[in-house]
Design a protein around this motif. Structure first.
Motif, mmCIF file in Angstrom:
data_model
loop_
_atom_site.group_PDB
_atom_site.id
_atom_site.type_symbol
_atom_site.label_atom_id
_atom_site.label_comp_id
_atom_site.label_asym_id
_atom_site.label_seq_id
_atom_site.Cartn_x
_atom_site.Cartn_y
_atom_site.Cartn_z
ATOM 1 N N ILE A 86 -8.727 10.287 -5.132
ATOM 2 C CA ILE A 86 -8.129 10.740 -3.867
ATOM 3 C C ILE A 86 -8.181 9.621 -2.829
ATOM 4 O O ILE A 86 -7.206 9.383 -2.108
ATOM 5 C CB ILE A 86 -8.829 12.016 -3.366
ATOM 6 N N LEU A 87 -9.311 8.924 -2.759
ATOM 7 C CA LEU A 87 -9.410 7.799 -1.831
ATOM 8 C C LEU A 87 -8.425 6.691 -2.188
ATOM 9 O O LEU A 87 -7.802 6.089 -1.308
ATOM 10 C CB LEU A 87 -10.836 7.256 -1.795
ATOM 11 N N LEU A 88 -8.263 6.435 -3.468
ATOM 12 C CA LEU A 88 -7.309 5.423 -3.907
ATOM 13 C C LEU A 88 -5.880 5.832 -3.574
ATOM 14 O O LEU A 88 -5.094 5.034 -3.066
ATOM 15 C CB LEU A 88 -7.455 5.180 -5.414
ATOM 16 N N ALA A 89 -5.541 7.098 -3.818
ATOM 17 C CA ALA A 89 -4.189 7.579 -3.527
ATOM 18 C C ALA A 89 -3.905 7.622 -2.033
ATOM 19 O O ALA A 89 -2.765 7.437 -1.604
ATOM 20 C CB ALA A 89 -4.007 8.972 -4.135
ATOM 21 N N ALA A 90 -4.934 7.862 -1.240
ATOM 22 C CA ALA A 90 -4.742 7.933 0.213
ATOM 23 C C ALA A 90 -4.659 6.552 0.846
ATOM 24 O O ALA A 90 -4.359 6.443 2.031
ATOM 25 C CB ALA A 90 -5.889 8.722 0.847
ATOM 26 N N GLY A 91 -4.914 5.514 0.089
ATOM 27 C CA GLY A 91 -4.831 4.167 0.619
ATOM 28 C C GLY A 91 -6.104 3.687 1.270
ATOM 29 O O GLY A 91 -6.072 2.756 2.076
ATOM 30 N N ALA A 92 -7.223 4.291 0.957
ATOM 31 C CA ALA A 92 -8.496 3.886 1.550
ATOM 32 C C ALA A 92 -8.914 2.494 1.085
ATOM 33 O O ALA A 92 -9.592 1.786 1.801
ATOM 34 C CB ALA A 92 -9.582 4.891 1.217
ATOM 35 N N PHE A 93 -8.491 2.122 -0.106
ATOM 36 C CA PHE A 93 -8.767 0.779 -0.620
ATOM 37 C C PHE A 93 -7.504 -0.052 -0.422
ATOM 38 O O PHE A 93 -6.582 -0.014 -1.227
ATOM 39 C CB PHE A 93 -9.151 0.833 -2.103
ATOM 40 N N VAL A 94 -7.459 -0.790 0.654
ATOM 41 C CA VAL A 94 -6.235 -1.478 1.062
ATOM 42 C C VAL A 94 -5.797 -2.511 0.028
ATOM 43 O O VAL A 94 -4.616 -2.631 -0.279
ATOM 44 C CB VAL A 94 -6.432 -2.143 2.452
ATOM 45 N N ARG A 95 -6.716 -3.225 -0.543
ATOM 46 C CA ARG A 95 -6.351 -4.294 -1.479
ATOM 47 C C ARG A 95 -6.102 -3.776 -2.898
ATOM 48 O O ARG A 95 -5.581 -4.497 -3.734
ATOM 49 C CB ARG A 95 -7.432 -5.353 -1.494
ATOM 50 N N ALA A 96 -6.510 -2.581 -3.183
ATOM 51 C CA ALA A 96 -6.326 -2.020 -4.531
ATOM 52 C C ALA A 96 -5.073 -1.165 -4.555
ATOM 53 O O ALA A 96 -4.964 -0.173 -3.840
ATOM 54 C CB ALA A 96 -7.532 -1.197 -4.916
ATOM 55 N N ARG A 97 -4.141 -1.549 -5.363
ATOM 56 C CA ARG A 97 -2.895 -0.796 -5.519
ATOM 57 C C ARG A 97 -2.647 -0.582 -7.009
ATOM 58 O O ARG A 97 -2.868 -1.481 -7.822
ATOM 59 C CB ARG A 97 -1.716 -1.560 -4.924
ATOM 60 N N ILE A 98 -2.167 0.599 -7.341
ATOM 61 C CA ILE A 98 -1.809 0.913 -8.718
ATOM 62 C C ILE A 98 -0.303 1.127 -8.755
ATOM 63 O O ILE A 98 0.223 1.937 -7.982
ATOM 64 C CB ILE A 98 -2.530 2.188 -9.212
#
Length: 126
Positions: A86-98
């Motif tokens: 959920i954090l990844l999908a919400a963009g909480a990790f700015v440098r990590a993109r899938i």
């Protein structure tokens, strides 16, 4: 039903195999039926032993404990994985993109450990 047990009520396990045991099997916290009895008693029980041996009660308790441990593991894994996803999908990790085409693999990654934990019950020492 056994799901509505008050905290102060003792747990009663009753084992029976005849028609006259059906009432006791239904009233007990956990009703164990030995399969050589009648269908009435079998339908009133929570657990049905297919072999007429009381050692099956110990096996049922061990299977129950192993299953509860697997359920706790599955909930823990799902919670940690989904919070991260959920954090990844919400963009909480700015440098990590899938890339979107790989996002579907995330579902597979979340389900495989749960399936593996369930399959491992086959090899659990009971």
């Amino acid at each position: 039903s056994s799901n509505n047990i008050p905290a102060n009520k003792p747990v009663v396990m009753f084992c029976g195999d005849r028609t006259n045991d059906a009432i006791d099997l239904a009233q007990a916290t956990i009703g164990v039926h030995i399969n050589e009895g009648t269908d009435v008693a079998q339908s009133a029980a929570d657990v049905v032993l297919l072999r007429p041996r009381l050692s099956g009660i110990l096996t049922a308790i061990n299977i129950s404990r192993k299953s509860i441990h697997r359920i706790v593991f599955n909930f823990g894994w799902s919670f940690v994985y989904n919070v991260f996803a959920i954090l990844l999908a919400a963009g909480a990790f700015v440098r990590a993109r899938i890339p979107p085409e790989y996002a579907g693999l995330g579902e597979l990654v979340s389900v495989l450990p749960v399936i593996a934990a369930g399959v491992l019950l086959w090899w659990a020492k009971i």
